[in-house]
Design a protein around this motif. Structure first.
Motif, PDB file in Angstrom:
ATOM      1  N   CYS A 153       0.826  -1.214   0.000  1.00 17.76           N
ATOM      2  CA  CYS A 153       0.000   0.000   0.000  1.00 17.76           C
ATOM      3  C   CYS A 153       0.856   1.258   0.000  1.00 17.76           C
ATOM      4  CB  CYS A 153      -0.956  -0.001   1.193  1.00 17.76           C
ATOM      5  SG  CYS A 153      -2.231  -1.261   1.058  1.00 17.76           S
ATOM      6  N   GLY A 154       1.992   1.210   0.674  1.00 21.63           N
ATOM      7  CA  GLY A 154       2.909   2.350   0.658  1.00 21.63           C
ATOM      8  C   GLY A 154       3.493   2.595  -0.726  1.00 21.63           C
ATOM      9  N   GLY A 155       3.796   1.527  -1.453  1.00 20.48           N
ATOM     10  CA  GLY A 155       4.317   1.670  -2.809  1.00 20.48           C
ATOM     11  C   GLY A 155       3.241   2.031  -3.821  1.00 20.48           C
ATOM     12  N   LEU A 156       2.021   1.582  -3.565  1.00 22.74           N
ATOM     13  CA  LEU A 156       0.919   1.824  -4.494  1.00 22.74           C
ATOM     14  C   LEU A 156       0.377   3.242  -4.384  1.00 22.74           C
ATOM     15  CD1 LEU A 156      -1.154   0.788  -6.567  1.00 22.74           C
ATOM     16  CD2 LEU A 156      -2.499  -0.087  -4.637  1.00 22.74           C
ATOM     17  N   SER A 157       0.136   3.699  -3.188  1.00 26.76           N
ATOM     18  CA  SER A 157      -0.456   5.026  -3.016  1.00 26.76           C
ATOM     19  C   SER A 157       0.606   6.106  -3.133  1.00 26.76           C
ATOM     20  CB  SER A 157      -1.152   5.121  -1.654  1.00 26.76           C
ATOM     21  OG  SER A 157      -0.214   5.007  -0.612  1.00 26.76           O
ATOM     22  N   THR A 158       0.159   7.311  -3.414  1.00 30.32           N
ATOM     23  CA  THR A 158       1.130   8.374  -3.602  1.00 30.32           C
ATOM     24  C   THR A 158       0.545   9.733  -3.277  1.00 30.32           C
ATOM     25  OG1 THR A 158       2.493   9.528  -5.218  1.00 30.32           O
ATOM     26  CG2 THR A 158       0.624   8.310  -6.093  1.00 30.32           C
ATOM     27  N   SER A 198      -0.465  15.573  -4.691  1.00 26.94           N
ATOM     28  CA  SER A 198      -0.154  16.981  -4.433  1.00 26.94           C
ATOM     29  C   SER A 198       0.332  17.670  -5.701  1.00 26.94           C
ATOM     30  CB  SER A 198       0.917  17.100  -3.345  1.00 26.94           C
ATOM     31  OG  SER A 198       0.462  16.541  -2.149  1.00 26.94           O
ATOM     32  N   GLN A 199       1.214  17.020  -6.425  1.00 26.21           N
ATOM     33  CA  GLN A 199       1.740  17.597  -7.660  1.00 26.21           C
ATOM     34  C   GLN A 199       0.637  17.784  -8.693  1.00 26.21           C
ATOM     35  OE1 GLN A 199       4.712  18.884  -8.185  1.00 26.21           O
ATOM     36  NE2 GLN A 199       4.173  19.451 -10.253  1.00 26.21           N
ATOM     37  N   ASP A 200      -0.222  16.792  -8.858  1.00 24.26           N
ATOM     38  CA  ASP A 200      -1.342  16.908  -9.800  1.00 24.26           C
ATOM     39  C   ASP A 200      -2.238  18.090  -9.436  1.00 24.26           C
ATOM     40  OD1 ASP A 200      -0.520  14.703 -11.266  1.00 24.26           O
ATOM     41  OD2 ASP A 200      -1.900  13.322 -10.269  1.00 24.26           O
ATOM     42  N   ASN A 218     -10.259  17.301  -7.310  1.00 23.44           N
ATOM     43  CA  ASN A 218      -9.222  16.303  -7.056  1.00 23.44           C
ATOM     44  C   ASN A 218      -8.999  16.121  -5.555  1.00 23.44           C
ATOM     45  OD1 ASN A 218      -7.170  14.463  -7.942  1.00 23.44           O
ATOM     46  ND2 ASN A 218      -5.643  16.018  -7.502  1.00 23.44           N
ATOM     47  N   ILE A 219      -8.911  17.232  -4.837  1.00 24.19           N
ATOM     48  CA  ILE A 219      -8.730  17.159  -3.384  1.00 24.19           C
ATOM     49  C   ILE A 219      -9.926  16.465  -2.737  1.00 24.19           C
ATOM     50  CG2 ILE A 219      -8.588  18.524  -1.266  1.00 24.19           C
ATOM     51  CD1 ILE A 219      -7.098  20.670  -3.016  1.00 24.19           C
ATOM     52  N   GLY A 220     -11.116  16.914  -3.081  1.00 24.76           N
ATOM     53  CA  GLY A 220     -12.325  16.354  -2.476  1.00 24.76           C
ATOM     54  C   GLY A 220     -12.504  14.874  -2.759  1.00 24.76           C
TER      55      GLY A 220
END
Length: 124
Positions: free
Chosen positions: A74-79, A84-86, A102-104
């Motif tokens: 899950c740590g490798g999958l999520s980002t 934040s960059q998007d 995107n945030i919501g």
């Protein structure tokens, strides 16, 4: 040492899946220049982590699964960094509505996925 190996293996698999998803759902696909790939991996990781936590709450010996799947995969999958960059890119493009969406969506859907995973994990 075993714990490090489990996290390493899980993280590699999670990162690989994130890459595959990002290649399968590139920004601008699905008829909209919206970062659906990052949303998808974050929601999936939240669900899986919830399920692992729910499953491990009622069992002894769940530490290895937590390390391999919860911490590593899950740590490798999520980002969070790509999310934040998007969001910053959308803001830079003067697409404030898309940035807020995107945030919501990331917050709401990830929380819902976590709760759903937790519930299902407790039932397994």
């Amino acid at each position: 040492m075993k714990a490090y190996l489990l996290v390493f293996l899980g993280g590699g698999l999670g990162s690989l899946l994130r890459y595959v998803v990002s290649r399968s759902i590139p920004a601008g696909s699905l008829g909209s220049p919206f970062p659906f790939a990052i949303l998808t991996v974050n929601v999936l990781a939240s669900f899986v982590l919830g399920a692992v936590v729910g499953w491990g709450m009622s069992r002894s010996g769940g530490e290895e699964a937590r390390l391999l799947i919860g911490v590593g995969f899950c740590g490798g999958l999520s980002t969070f960094s790509s999310f934040s960059q998007d969001t910053l890119v959308l803001l830079h493009q003067d697409r404030t509505g898309a940035a807020l969406l995107n945030i919501g969506l990331n917050v709401a859907l990830c929380l819902l996925a976590s709760v759903s995973g937790l519930y299902i994990g407790q039932k397994i």
